[in-house]
Design a protein around this motif. Structure first.
Motif, PDB file in Angstrom:
ATOM      1  N   HIS A 165      53.924  14.742 -41.576  1.00  0.00           N
ATOM      2  CA  HIS A 165      53.043  14.641 -40.426  1.00  0.00           C
ATOM      3  C   HIS A 165      53.907  14.548 -39.169  1.00  0.00           C
ATOM      4  CE1 HIS A 165      49.616  13.709 -43.086  1.00  0.00           C
ATOM      5  NE2 HIS A 165      50.478  12.965 -43.742  1.00  0.00           N
ATOM      6  N   TYR A 166      53.333  14.968 -38.054  1.00  0.00           N
ATOM      7  CA  TYR A 166      54.086  14.860 -36.808  1.00  0.00           C
ATOM      8  C   TYR A 166      53.785  13.534 -36.121  1.00  0.00           C
ATOM      9  CZ  TYR A 166      49.929  15.959 -33.951  1.00  0.00           C
ATOM     10  OH  TYR A 166      48.699  15.936 -33.331  1.00  0.00           O
ATOM     11  N   PHE A 167      54.721  13.093 -35.281  1.00  0.00           N
ATOM     12  CA  PHE A 167      54.475  11.931 -34.439  1.00  0.00           C
ATOM     13  C   PHE A 167      54.964  12.224 -33.026  1.00  0.00           C
ATOM     14  CE2 PHE A 167      58.841  11.098 -35.881  1.00  0.00           C
ATOM     15  CZ  PHE A 167      59.478  10.685 -34.721  1.00  0.00           C
ATOM     16  N   ARG A 168      54.356  11.547 -32.099  1.00  0.00           N
ATOM     17  CA  ARG A 168      54.790  11.577 -30.700  1.00  0.00           C
ATOM     18  C   ARG A 168      54.544  10.198 -30.124  1.00  0.00           C
ATOM     19  NH1 ARG A 168      53.077  15.688 -25.738  1.00  0.00           N
ATOM     20  NH2 ARG A 168      54.086  14.466 -24.090  1.00  0.00           N
ATOM     21  N   LEU A 169      55.628   9.533 -29.753  1.00  0.00           N
ATOM     22  CA  LEU A 169      55.563   8.184 -29.210  1.00  0.00           C
ATOM     23  C   LEU A 169      56.404   8.138 -27.938  1.00  0.00           C
ATOM     24  CD1 LEU A 169      55.960   6.133 -32.511  1.00  0.00           C
ATOM     25  CD2 LEU A 169      53.960   6.091 -31.004  1.00  0.00           C
ATOM     26  N   GLY A 170      55.740   8.020 -26.789  1.00  0.00           N
ATOM     27  CA  GLY A 170      56.460   8.026 -25.527  1.00  0.00           C
ATOM     28  C   GLY A 170      57.218   9.327 -25.361  1.00  0.00           C
ATOM     29  N   ASN A 171      58.529   9.252 -25.165  1.00  0.00           N
ATOM     30  CA  ASN A 171      59.372  10.434 -25.019  1.00  0.00           C
ATOM     31  C   ASN A 171      60.111  10.777 -26.313  1.00  0.00           C
ATOM     32  OD1 ASN A 171      59.200   9.268 -22.055  1.00  0.00           O
ATOM     33  ND2 ASN A 171      59.697  11.425 -21.900  1.00  0.00           N
ATOM     34  N   ASN A 172      59.502  10.442 -27.434  1.00  0.00           N
ATOM     35  CA  ASN A 172      60.073  10.744 -28.739  1.00  0.00           C
ATOM     36  C   ASN A 172      59.055  11.501 -29.580  1.00  0.00           C
ATOM     37  OD1 ASN A 172      62.560   9.056 -28.388  1.00  0.00           O
ATOM     38  ND2 ASN A 172      61.020   7.431 -28.277  1.00  0.00           N
ATOM     39  N   LEU A 173      59.541  12.469 -30.342  1.00  0.00           N
ATOM     40  CA  LEU A 173      58.673  13.200 -31.257  1.00  0.00           C
ATOM     41  C   LEU A 173      59.446  13.522 -32.527  1.00  0.00           C
ATOM     42  CD1 LEU A 173      59.647  16.416 -31.291  1.00  0.00           C
ATOM     43  CD2 LEU A 173      58.377  16.502 -29.167  1.00  0.00           C
TER      44      LEU A 173
ATOM     45  N   HIS B  74      61.013  15.292 -20.445  1.00  0.00           N
ATOM     46  CA  HIS B  74      59.894  15.652 -19.584  1.00  0.00           C
ATOM     47  C   HIS B  74      58.598  15.841 -20.392  1.00  0.00           C
ATOM     48  CE1 HIS B  74      62.606  15.990 -16.208  1.00  0.00           C
ATOM     49  NE2 HIS B  74      63.379  16.835 -16.892  1.00  0.00           N
ATOM     50  N   LEU B  75      58.336  17.055 -20.858  1.00  0.00           N
ATOM     51  CA  LEU B  75      57.071  17.365 -21.514  1.00  0.00           C
ATOM     52  C   LEU B  75      57.317  17.956 -22.892  1.00  0.00           C
ATOM     53  CD1 LEU B  75      55.383  19.029 -18.418  1.00  0.00           C
ATOM     54  CD2 LEU B  75      54.912  16.733 -19.285  1.00  0.00           C
ATOM     55  N   ALA B  76      56.301  17.848 -23.749  1.00  0.00           N
ATOM     56  CA  ALA B  76      56.409  18.397 -25.095  1.00  0.00           C
ATOM     57  C   ALA B  76      55.021  18.646 -25.654  1.00  0.00           C
ATOM     58  CB  ALA B  76      57.175  17.443 -26.011  1.00  0.00           C
ATOM     59  N   SER B  77      54.950  19.562 -26.629  1.00  0.00           N
ATOM     60  CA  SER B  77      53.723  19.805 -27.377  1.00  0.00           C
ATOM     61  C   SER B  77      54.107  19.951 -28.837  1.00  0.00           C
ATOM     62  CB  SER B  77      53.018  21.073 -26.872  1.00  0.00           C
ATOM     63  OG  SER B  77      51.778  21.246 -27.535  1.00  0.00           O
ATOM     64  N   ILE B  78      53.313  19.373 -29.744  1.00  0.00           N
ATOM     65  CA  ILE B  78      53.693  19.342 -31.153  1.00  0.00           C
ATOM     66  C   ILE B  78      52.464  19.403 -32.048  1.00  0.00           C
ATOM     67  CG2 ILE B  78      53.724  16.808 -31.195  1.00  0.00           C
ATOM     68  CD1 ILE B  78      56.107  17.004 -33.165  1.00  0.00           C
ATOM     69  N   SER B  79      52.631  20.032 -33.199  1.00  0.00           N
ATOM     70  CA  SER B  79      51.624  20.046 -34.255  1.00  0.00           C
ATOM     71  C   SER B  79      52.365  19.904 -35.578  1.00  0.00           C
ATOM     72  CB  SER B  79      50.817  21.337 -34.225  1.00  0.00           C
ATOM     73  OG  SER B  79      51.591  22.428 -34.717  1.00  0.00           O
ATOM     74  N   ASN B  80      51.648  19.942 -36.681  1.00  0.00           N
ATOM     75  CA  ASN B  80      52.306  19.872 -37.984  1.00  0.00           C
ATOM     76  C   ASN B  80      53.132  21.119 -38.270  1.00  0.00           C
ATOM     77  OD1 ASN B  80      51.561  17.303 -38.779  1.00  0.00           O
ATOM     78  ND2 ASN B  80      49.682  17.981 -39.771  1.00  0.00           N
ATOM     79  N   GLU B  81      52.899  22.195 -37.517  1.00  0.00           N
ATOM     80  CA  GLU B  81      53.604  23.458 -37.752  1.00  0.00           C
ATOM     81  C   GLU B  81      54.790  23.654 -36.800  1.00  0.00           C
ATOM     82  OE1 GLU B  81      52.818  25.504 -40.193  1.00  0.00           O
ATOM     83  OE2 GLU B  81      51.037  24.382 -40.823  1.00  0.00           O
ATOM     84  N   TYR B  82      54.558  23.456 -35.496  1.00  0.00           N
ATOM     85  CA  TYR B  82      55.565  23.779 -34.486  1.00  0.00           C
ATOM     86  C   TYR B  82      55.674  22.658 -33.453  1.00  0.00           C
ATOM     87  CZ  TYR B  82      54.469  28.507 -36.213  1.00  0.00           C
ATOM     88  OH  TYR B  82      54.241  29.601 -36.996  1.00  0.00           O
TER      89      TYR B  82
ATOM     90  N   GLU C 168      55.639  31.983 -17.881  1.00  0.00           N
ATOM     91  CA  GLU C 168      55.728  30.750 -17.110  1.00  0.00           C
ATOM     92  C   GLU C 168      54.425  29.985 -17.229  1.00  0.00           C
ATOM     93  OE1 GLU C 168      56.604  29.160 -12.541  1.00  0.00           O
ATOM     94  OE2 GLU C 168      56.353  31.309 -12.952  1.00  0.00           O
ATOM     95  N   GLY C 169      54.511  28.718 -17.617  1.00  0.00           N
ATOM     96  CA  GLY C 169      53.313  27.918 -17.768  1.00  0.00           C
ATOM     97  C   GLY C 169      53.563  26.737 -18.687  1.00  0.00           C
ATOM     98  N   LEU C 170      52.470  26.064 -19.060  1.00  0.00           N
ATOM     99  CA  LEU C 170      52.550  24.879 -19.911  1.00  0.00           C
ATOM    100  C   LEU C 170      52.177  25.264 -21.334  1.00  0.00           C
ATOM    101  CD1 LEU C 170      50.775  22.297 -17.566  1.00  0.00           C
ATOM    102  CD2 LEU C 170      53.233  22.730 -17.798  1.00  0.00           C
ATOM    103  N   PRO C 171      53.133  25.236 -22.280  1.00  0.00           N
ATOM    104  CA  PRO C 171      52.808  25.532 -23.678  1.00  0.00           C
ATOM    105  C   PRO C 171      51.870  24.474 -24.256  1.00  0.00           C
ATOM    106  CG  PRO C 171      55.168  25.676 -23.290  1.00  0.00           C
ATOM    107  CD  PRO C 171      54.574  25.022 -22.087  1.00  0.00           C
ATOM    108  N   TYR C 172      50.968  24.924 -25.111  1.00  0.00           N
ATOM    109  CA  TYR C 172      50.024  24.022 -25.778  1.00  0.00           C
ATOM    110  C   TYR C 172      49.881  24.497 -27.214  1.00  0.00           C
ATOM    111  CZ  TYR C 172      45.643  21.596 -26.903  1.00  0.00           C
ATOM    112  OH  TYR C 172      44.684  20.815 -27.503  1.00  0.00           O
ATOM    113  N   ILE C 173      50.285  23.646 -28.176  1.00  0.00           N
ATOM    114  CA  ILE C 173      50.308  24.027 -29.586  1.00  0.00           C
ATOM    115  C   ILE C 173      49.218  23.274 -30.338  1.00  0.00           C
ATOM    116  CG2 ILE C 173      51.692  24.069 -31.693  1.00  0.00           C
ATOM    117  CD1 ILE C 173      54.176  24.215 -29.950  1.00  0.00           C
ATOM    118  N   VAL C 174      48.403  24.016 -31.093  1.00  0.00           N
ATOM    119  CA  VAL C 174      47.366  23.447 -31.950  1.00  0.00           C
ATOM    120  C   VAL C 174      47.560  24.038 -33.345  1.00  0.00           C
ATOM    121  CG1 VAL C 174      44.902  23.059 -32.286  1.00  0.00           C
ATOM    122  CG2 VAL C 174      45.800  23.419 -29.975  1.00  0.00           C
ATOM    123  N   GLU C 175      48.006  23.201 -34.283  1.00  0.00           N
ATOM    124  CA  GLU C 175      48.319  23.670 -35.636  1.00  0.00           C
ATOM    125  C   GLU C 175      49.294  24.851 -35.544  1.00  0.00           C
ATOM    126  OE1 GLU C 175      44.599  24.242 -37.658  1.00  0.00           O
ATOM    127  OE2 GLU C 175      44.078  22.120 -37.555  1.00  0.00           O
ATOM    128  N   ASN C 176      48.888  26.047 -36.021  1.00  0.00           N
ATOM    129  CA  ASN C 176      49.805  27.204 -35.947  1.00  0.00           C
ATOM    130  C   ASN C 176      49.462  28.138 -34.796  1.00  0.00           C
ATOM    131  OD1 ASN C 176      47.427  28.201 -36.901  1.00  0.00           O
ATOM    132  ND2 ASN C 176      48.325  29.456 -38.519  1.00  0.00           N
TER     133      ASN C 176
END
Length: 354
Positions: free
Chosen positions: A58-66, A83-91, A118-126
């Motif tokens: 499973h993925y986790f994201r806590l503060g500035n850690n993932l 700075h910023l991050a996006s995460i799912s169980n895949e990517y 150019e933009g803000l990546p947003y990851i949902v599953e795959n």
């Protein structure tokens, strides 16, 4: 005298009947209750362990850690991001504001591709999206980072949800568009209306694409559920919400394909569209995450530095809750398990009904 004596056996008989009946009903088993048992607790910075074949993580994201962790309590990947991050169980991806040529990675840390927009990546599953500068347009990318299709709009996007087959988007003018993920075609476009100031504050679409739910509007804000009849949506339920503001809301279709959860201010709404029942549960925090296990639904709420986990049964009732202090937190679920992240630690709790 004889009449009085004749009544005594009758009284005794009635008393015995009631006593036996009480013993029978009292001997019935009490309803089973969920027991929460702590299994393990780990620090997210512990030594990295290689993922074994067949292990689920499973993925986790806590503060500035993932990163990622396994069900038996091993950290398989840990990253600190500035700075910023996006995460799912895949990517996952780490980026700056409106970055370009952003690399994204598989859950083992290997580079998967580059997002050349150019933009803000947003990851949902795959599924990978890029929210373009200006907040009115987005691109759906393939698993190499190239564009599958592109939506170019002029209205601010205020709500967004992605499922396997469809992407649901809500706009500032109160309109909703449902896009086919394969073609990028807007198959459904409609405006629920019903408020003085129309805006879509939360949205979701069922896996099948048959139902669309939204929290919308300000000044007579309401929850609406629409059913798709061919490519025409028909609102089959709505209710006005007792709110004072126009804050973002979470809307979530449950895995059993019969209920939708929605949040507003310090309330949880549950609408069962198979039974046409709507329940409102007042709480003391704002919901920021919803997760499901096989039998329960968990909602993570935040009120200042206090986080609360609310447990809902599939019967649309609040089973219980617990709270803790933290700077940052998350929840994940597995089979008969709840994972709670708090600052720099993750705990596994087993769920058993006894």
């Amino acid at each position: 005298m004889n009449d009085t004596k004749s009544r005594v056996p009758l009284f005794i008989t009635i008393a015995l009947i009631f006593s036996i009946a009480y013993l029978i009903f009292a001997a019935k088993k009490l309803p089973k209750e969920y027991q929460f048992q702590p299994i393990w607790k780990i620090n997210i910075t512990k030594q990295i362990t290689e993922l074994k074949e067949g292990q689920k993580q499973h993925y986790f994201r806590l503060g500035n850690n993932l990163g990622y962790f396994t069900e038996d309590g091993n950290i398989t990947l840990y990253k600190n991001f500035p700075h910023l991050a996006s995460i799912s169980n895949e990517y996952f991806t780490i980026y700056n504001n409106y970055a370009k040529n952003t690399t994204f990675y598989e859950n083992n840390g290997s580079a998967k591709g580059v997002i050349n927009f150019e933009g803000l990546p947003y990851i949902v599953e795959n599924r990978i999206y890029v929210m373009l500068p200006g907040g009115t347009s987005f691109i759906k990318c393939n698993t190499d980072g190239n564009a599958d299709w592109h939506y170019e709009g002029i209205l601010p996007i205020t709500a967004f949800s992605s499922q396997d087959k469809y992407t649901a988007v809500g706009f500032a003018d109160g309109s909703i568009s449902i896009f086919n993920n394969d073609t990028g075609t807007a198959e459904i476009e409609f405006s629920p209306g019903g408020s003085d100031f129309p805006v879509i504050l939360g949205i979701d679409i069922s896996d099948s694409g048959d139902y669309i739910a939204a929290v919308c509007g300000h000044n007579k804000q309401r929850f609406v559920l629409a059913h798709r009849e061919e490519n025409q949506p028909k609102i089959i339920y709505h209710t006005f919400l007792d709110t004072k503001g126009a804050n973002q809301s979470l809307v979530h279709f449950c895995n059993d394909n019969s209920r939708v959860i929605y949040t507003f201010e310090k309330n949880i709404g549950i609408y069962d569209y198979k039974q046409n029942q709507n329940n409102i549960i007042p709480i003391n925090s704002k919901i920021i995450s919803i997760r499901e296990s096989d039998t329960l639904i968990f909602l993570l709420g935040k009120n200042g530095s206090e986080y609360s986990v609310y447990i809902l049964e599939k019967t649309n009732t609040l089973e219980g809750s617990f709270s803790f202090k933290a700077e940052t937190a998350f929840i994940q679920t597995g089979k008969n398990s709840l994972y709670v992240g708090k600052d720099d630690s993750i705990s596994k709790i087993s769920l058993e009904r006894k």
